[in-house]
Enzyme design. Structure first.
Site, short mmCIF file in Angstrom:
data_model
loop_
_atom_site.label_atom_id
_atom_site.label_comp_id
_atom_site.label_asym_id
_atom_site.label_seq_id
_atom_site.Cartn_x
_atom_site.Cartn_y
_atom_site.Cartn_z
N LYS A 293 0.85 -1.20 0.00
CA LYS A 293 0.00 0.00 0.00
C LYS A 293 0.88 1.25 0.00
CE LYS A 293 -1.97 2.63 3.09
NZ LYS A 293 -1.90 3.95 2.39
N GLU B 196 9.79 0.83 10.71
CA GLU B 196 10.75 1.94 10.61
C GLU B 196 9.98 3.20 10.96
OE1 GLU B 196 13.85 1.61 9.97
OE2 GLU B 196 14.08 -0.22 8.79
N CYS C 199 12.94 10.77 8.37
CA CYS C 199 12.78 10.17 9.70
C CYS C 199 14.06 10.35 10.50
CB CYS C 199 12.44 8.70 9.55
SG CYS C 199 13.51 7.81 8.45
N GLU D 182 9.02 15.08 16.63
CA GLU D 182 9.46 15.03 15.23
C GLU D 182 8.68 16.10 14.46
OE1 GLU D 182 8.36 11.49 12.82
OE2 GLU D 182 10.50 11.46 12.35
P1 NAI Z 1 1.50 7.78 8.87
O1 NAI Z 1 2.42 6.96 9.70
O2 NAI Z 1 0.10 7.89 9.38
O3 NAI Z 1 1.45 7.18 7.38
C1 NAI Z 1 2.37 6.28 6.86
C2 NAI Z 1 1.65 5.18 6.11
O4 NAI Z 1 0.79 4.49 7.02
C3 NAI Z 1 0.75 5.68 4.99
O5 NAI Z 1 0.78 4.75 3.92
C4 NAI Z 1 -0.62 5.68 5.62
O6 NAI Z 1 -1.68 5.57 4.71
C5 NAI Z 1 -0.53 4.45 6.50
N1 NAI Z 1 -1.49 4.42 7.61
C6 NAI Z 1 -2.01 5.48 8.30
N2 NAI Z 1 -2.86 5.04 9.23
C7 NAI Z 1 -2.91 3.68 9.14
C8 NAI Z 1 -3.62 2.67 9.84
N3 NAI Z 1 -4.50 2.95 10.80
N4 NAI Z 1 -3.41 1.38 9.49
C9 NAI Z 1 -2.53 1.08 8.53
N5 NAI Z 1 -1.83 1.99 7.82
C10 NAI Z 1 -2.02 3.28 8.12
O7 NAI Z 1 2.15 9.20 8.69
P2 NAI Z 1 1.53 10.58 8.14
O8 NAI Z 1 0.17 10.79 8.73
O9 NAI Z 1 1.66 10.62 6.68
O10 NAI Z 1 2.56 11.63 8.78
C11 NAI Z 1 2.47 11.99 10.15
C12 NAI Z 1 3.84 12.10 10.76
O11 NAI Z 1 4.47 10.86 10.71
C13 NAI Z 1 4.80 13.04 10.04
O12 NAI Z 1 4.63 14.35 10.43
C14 NAI Z 1 6.12 12.51 10.48
O13 NAI Z 1 6.44 13.00 11.75
C15 NAI Z 1 5.86 11.01 10.59
N6 NAI Z 1 6.33 10.28 9.40
C16 NAI Z 1 7.47 9.53 9.51
C17 NAI Z 1 7.97 8.87 8.41
C18 NAI Z 1 9.22 8.07 8.47
O14 NAI Z 1 9.91 7.97 7.48
N7 NAI Z 1 9.52 7.42 9.58
C19 NAI Z 1 7.34 8.97 7.09
C20 NAI Z 1 6.10 9.73 7.10
C21 NAI Z 1 5.66 10.36 8.21
#
Ligand code: NAI
Ligand code: MG
Length: 546
Positions: free
Chosen positions: A237, A313, A347, A444
């Protein structure tokens, strides 16, 4: 060819935010197209304010694939629903993409299950699998610039970064794992008895993978590369903000000979498609990259369903430690790169810049100068170092953190506000006098906001660096061998970069301590995420030796 410049970018990665290094890429055809488009828009010099205010450059690529990819076919979602993917330069719709939900995840998992249980992929020789992955890498190289343009359009990162770093790194990663495919092997073990003991390293089955939007292609590669090399099938996904590049490259993977059903792509939202994948009973393994909050949710979903193993991660608040022996100019450049690279949306961003008191004032002056000089603007324009943030949600969140820094008593040195009136551009921002208990030093931020903190001695900076819920990475800037050795062991993080930062070669494992995650990706370490180890014990009759 863009790909050949990568070793240079990696070995000198801390300078890759400099416009001079990026300008090496102007021989690529799309760089030329972008430059021509920029010229026709009236951009002559890289002026941040002007670049953000002008009309956006028309991306030199078109969107061909917007449906779900299930069983080797592009198909609509079961509901017929679509969702828009937006251009971060303007907030305008690029295109509408099929919206996958639970029923589509079911269809994709069934295809992956069948491809694993009955299809040719796990049954062909590892050498045959590796040849398909290598052919895919050749196609990535051939389509480098189209893929880079799609990535930049959907994500907002500078085109030169996409074309010269990210697509070539994706290609490198697939070649790296193609090389592993036929070198995966078990062992024989001496037992205390008349037994022949062997281990079989078997593919784990159907892998569910959920990726974020900050490095859409690289995260695709980190997940898909090792899973394919080990003979698994996949349902991936993409992030709802950036669905386009994965669809494009997956088409190329099928052109390279991947059998249908081995890689299925579901675009869609987290709580619907993502949650359905994490909790699916027929998914044998889950790999996730994203926020710590969502990481905890998917871990629970995995545990509550079929206890599938999970690699995570997650977020970080990585210290970047400038020691007292530092060449201040170089340290400031590296610290600038560590934070501002990719619009600060990393990240592992060096988001706590700890500077020794003896060089602090000098460092601050240099850090401010670099931030003020940073070239922000339309990512399709040549020489741009920083594009817009990914979306309005991230944009607002970053501005809120900036306000909290000001309200909390940190000194705003430069930046601190949006750039232009359209899209999600934020001025490179520097705070000094930051204290450990401020939100900007703990959370973050995921944006172009550098927080500079002062320290006195090594024990103190070790203690303060480790006083975080996160433990993803750290940067160390020193030429003192003893200091480097002390820090590399004392820092409780998954990666320590000494006199470099963000060096992400395919061979180097990456992952976090504490709430930054579980498990390691890349390198040989990632193979174990996608393998089961089976112990086979055979009783021996009259063995010649034991
Ligand atoms: P997120 O962690 O919610 O999204 C990442 C992935 O998880 C996306 O594909 C999203 O559709 C999916 N996702 C979201 N909720 C889910 C659920 N309940 N079950 C399964 N999959 C789910 O991150 P988001 O909302 O895009 O960004 C929020 C914060 O997260 C950012 O401000 C940043 O601090 C952090 N982040 C960290 C990343 C990293 O590389 N470690 C990458 C993106 C965001
Ligand atoms: Mg988008």
């Amino acid at each position: 060819m863009a790909a050949r410049r990568i070793p240079l970018l990696l070995s000198r990665s801390f300078t890759s935010s400099s416009p001079t290094l990026f300008s090496r890429g102007r021989d690529s055809s799309l760089c030329r197209a972008a430059a021509a488009a920029a010229a026709s828009c009236g951009y002559s010099t890289a002026s941040s304010a002007a670049a953000a205010a002008e009309d956006p450059i028309t991306p030199p690529v078109k969107v061909d694939y917007t449906q779900l990819l299930i069983n080797g076919q592009f198909v609509d979602s079961a509901s017929g629903k679509t969702f828009p993917t937006l251009d971060p330069r303007t907030g305008d719709v690029i295109t509408h993409v099929a919206e996958g939900e639970a029923e589509d995840v079911n269809r994709a998992v069934s295809a992956a299950r069948k491809a694993f249980d009955e299809g040719p992929w796990p049954r062909m020789t590892a050498y045959e699998r590796s040849k398909i992955i290598l052919r895919f890498a050749d196609l990535l190289e051939r389509h480098n610039d189209e893929i880079a343009a799609l990535e930049t359009w959907d994500n907002g990162k500078p085109f030169e970064q996409s074309a010269q770093t990210e697509v070539p790194m994706t290609t490198r990663l697939f070649r790296y794992y193609a090389g592993w495919a036929d070198k995966i092997q078990g062992l024989t073990a001496p037992a205390d008895g008349p037994y022949h003991v062997q281990t079989l390293h078997e593919p784990i089955g159907v892998a569910g993978q959920i990726i974020p939007w900050n490095f859409p292609l690289l995260m695709f590669a980190w997940k898909v590369g090792p899973a394919l090399a080990c003979g698994n099938t996949i349902v991936l996904k993409t992030a709802e903000q950036t669905p386009l590049s994965a669809l494009y490259v997956s088409k190329l993977l099928h052109e390279a000979g991947l059998p249908p059903g081995v890689l299925n792509i579901v675009s869609g939202y987290g709580p619907t498609a993502g949650a359905a994948l994490a909790s699916h009973m027929e998914v044998d393994k889950l790999a996730f990259t994203g926020s710590t909050t969502t990481g905890k949710i998917v871990l629970q979903l995995a545990a509550k369903s079929n206890l599938k193993p999970v690699t995570l991660e997650l977020g970080g608040k990585s210290p970047f430690i400038v020691c007292e022996d530092a060449d201040v100019d170089k340290a400031a450049e590296l610290a600038h790169y560590a934070l501002f690279f990719n619009q600060g949306q990393c990240c592992c961003a060096g988001s706590r810049t700890f500077v020794h008191e003896s060089v602090y004032d000098q460092f601050v002056e240099k850090a401010n100068a670099l931030a003020m000089k940073r070239v922000v603007g339309d990512p399709f324009k040549g020489g741009i170092q920083q594009g817009p943030q990914i979306d309005s949600e991230q944009f607002e969140k970053i501005l809120k953190y900036i306000r909290s820094g000001v309200d909390g008593g940190a000194k705003l040195e430069t930046g601190g506000e949006r750039l232009g009136a359209k899209g999600y551009y934020i001025k490179p921002t520097v705070f000094t006098g930051v204290k450990d208990d401020m939100l900007i030093a703990k959370d973050e931020i995921f944006g172009p906001v550098q927080s500079i903190l002062k320290y006195k001695d090594l024990d103190e900076v070790i203690q303060r660096s480790n006083a975080s819920q996160y433990g993803l990475a750290a940067g160390v800037f020193t030429h003192n061998l003893d200091t480097a050795n002390t820090l590399m062991r004392a820092l409780r993080v998954g990666s320590v970069w000494i006199n470099c930062f963000d060096v992400f070669d395919a061979a180097i494992p990456f992952g976090g301590y504490k709430q930054s995650g579980q498990g390691r990706e890349k390198g040989s370490y990632s193979l174990s995420n996608y393998l089961q180890v089976k112990a086979v014990v055979t009783a021996l009759k009259n063995p010649a030796w034991l």
